[in-house]
Design an enzyme around this catalytic site. Structure first.
Site, PDB file in Angstrom:
ATOM      1  N   SER A  53      -9.546 -51.473 -67.657  1.00  0.00           N
ATOM      2  CA  SER A  53      -8.506 -51.014 -68.668  1.00  0.00           C
ATOM      3  C   SER A  53      -6.949 -51.545 -68.005  1.00  0.00           C
ATOM      4  CB  SER A  53      -7.729 -49.712 -69.049  1.00  0.00           C
ATOM      5  OG  SER A  53      -6.978 -50.132 -69.538  1.00  0.00           O
TER       6      SER A  53
ATOM      7  N   TYR B  39      -7.532 -40.946 -66.005  1.00  0.00           N
ATOM      8  CA  TYR B  39      -7.651 -41.685 -66.619  1.00  0.00           C
ATOM      9  C   TYR B  39      -7.685 -43.574 -66.130  1.00  0.00           C
ATOM     10  CZ  TYR B  39      -8.587 -45.764 -70.222  1.00  0.00           C
ATOM     11  OH  TYR B  39      -8.938 -46.655 -70.999  1.00  0.00           O
TER      12      TYR B  39
END
Length: 339
Positions: free
Chosen positions: A159, A185
């Site tokens: 990501s 994350y």
């Protein structure tokens, strides 16, 4: 040696969808495993690969949901798998290896994002454990089938969020620092990129190549489950009425567009000789220049006009990839030395 993070000018772009990029590709006789392939980007990936003739195995934690989502789609098998449960991963891999089939494509797609602090039975932080360590173990266990394919690809879903945090080798599980869901994350997404780099370095000699991808920002996925509507509006992915904003130029995509880079990395002959690359918008991403590293911030500190594309040098650093490999083996208590 470092990966050449230079765009190929593939002819596709941010608005391309998965079915467009797979046109002309024949996957008849090929076997693919797509984790999380029963929702969002994973489901679109399954549909695209199946349209080209591949047989697909979808490992699923929620079997009823997977069966409902994949009902009527021929050539797709479902198996039980929980990326936080080592026993479950071993059982799934053993079942596949027992079938004697080669594995041509492994799409490490499943993941979680920005969840509250959660640990598995081993004390491992859930985002790092699910997004990276689970897929590391799964890939290790499936290695004989990948090698037997005589040419395989492993694609890991990363990501833009990798820019929230590098790998923190000394404290990956937030045991000595305050937990921050976005830093956790970011670290996990950086690990996805480094894993592809490390696997390429170890697997290329055996015909196994690896890539990592940024799919774009897609609202219509289970990945958003831990975010409120107000947060999504603040991040610029929902409008004032709560509707998803579609603007591929800003990486705001549909699920079909989001799956395109995964499918391109899994199947495109353009990527031959470019193993280990981090890709976005159906192309190899540009390496960010000095000064751009901190331009994004986290979702709560994002700067106006931030650079929204590219990859940070720490995420494609071979030394960091080796550190991650050693750390992963130690945390999981396994040895993954492709041979």
């Amino acid at each position: 040696m470092p990966v050449r993070q230079e765009p190929l000018h593939s002819g596709f772009g941010a608005a391309s969808n998965a079915l467009e990029v797979i046109q002309g590709i024949d996957l008849s006789g090929k076997i693919a495993i797509v984790t999380g392939g029963y929702a969002g980007i994973g489901l679109e990936t399954v549909r695209a690969l199946r349209s080209a003739g591949a047989t697909i195995i979808v490992p699923a934690r929620d079997l009823p949901k997977a069966k409902a989502a994949l009902a009527g789609l021929e050539g797709v098998e479902i198996g039980a798998l929980d990326l936080l449960d080592p026993t479950s991963m071993d059982a799934f891999a053993d079942g596949f290896l027992t079938s004697g089939r080669p594995l041509h494509l492994l799409i490490n797609n499943a993941g979680i994002m920005a969840c509250p602090l959660t640990r598995d039975a081993r004390g491992l932080e859930a985002q790092f454990a699910t997004n990276h360590l689970g897929h590391f173990q799964l890939t290790a266990r499936l290695w004989p089938a990948l090698r037997a394919a005589g040419g395989a690809r492993v694609v890991s879903l990363s990501s833009l969020g990798h820019r929230f945090s590098p790998l923190v080798v000394d404290d990956p599980n937030f045991e000595r620092r305050e937990y921050d869901r976005w830093l956790a994350y970011g670290q996990a997404k950086t690990a996805n990129i480094l894993f592809a780099l490390g696997l390429e370095a170890r697997g290329a000699a055996h015909g196994v190549h690896a890539y990592s991808v940024h799919p774009g920002s897609i609202v219509d996925t289970d990945l958003q489950r831990h975010l409120t509507q107000d947060e999504l509006k603040a991040f610029g992915v929902l409008d004032a009425e709560g509707k998803a904003i579609r603007d591929p130029a800003r990486n705001l995509k549909t699920t079909a567009q989001g799956a395109a880079t995964t499918v391109w990395c899994a199947t495109s002959p353009q990527l031959e000789g470019h193993g280990g690359a981090y890709c976005e918008n159906c192309d190899i991403a540009q390496l960010l220049r000095p000064g751009e590293e901190a331009a994004l911030g986290t979702p709560t500190t994002r700067r106006p006009g931030a650079v929204m594309a590219g990859v940070l040098p720490y995420a494609v650093d071979p030394a960091a990839a080796d550190q991650l490999w050693d750390l992963s083996e130690r945390l999981l208590g396994i040895t993954f030395r492709p041979a």
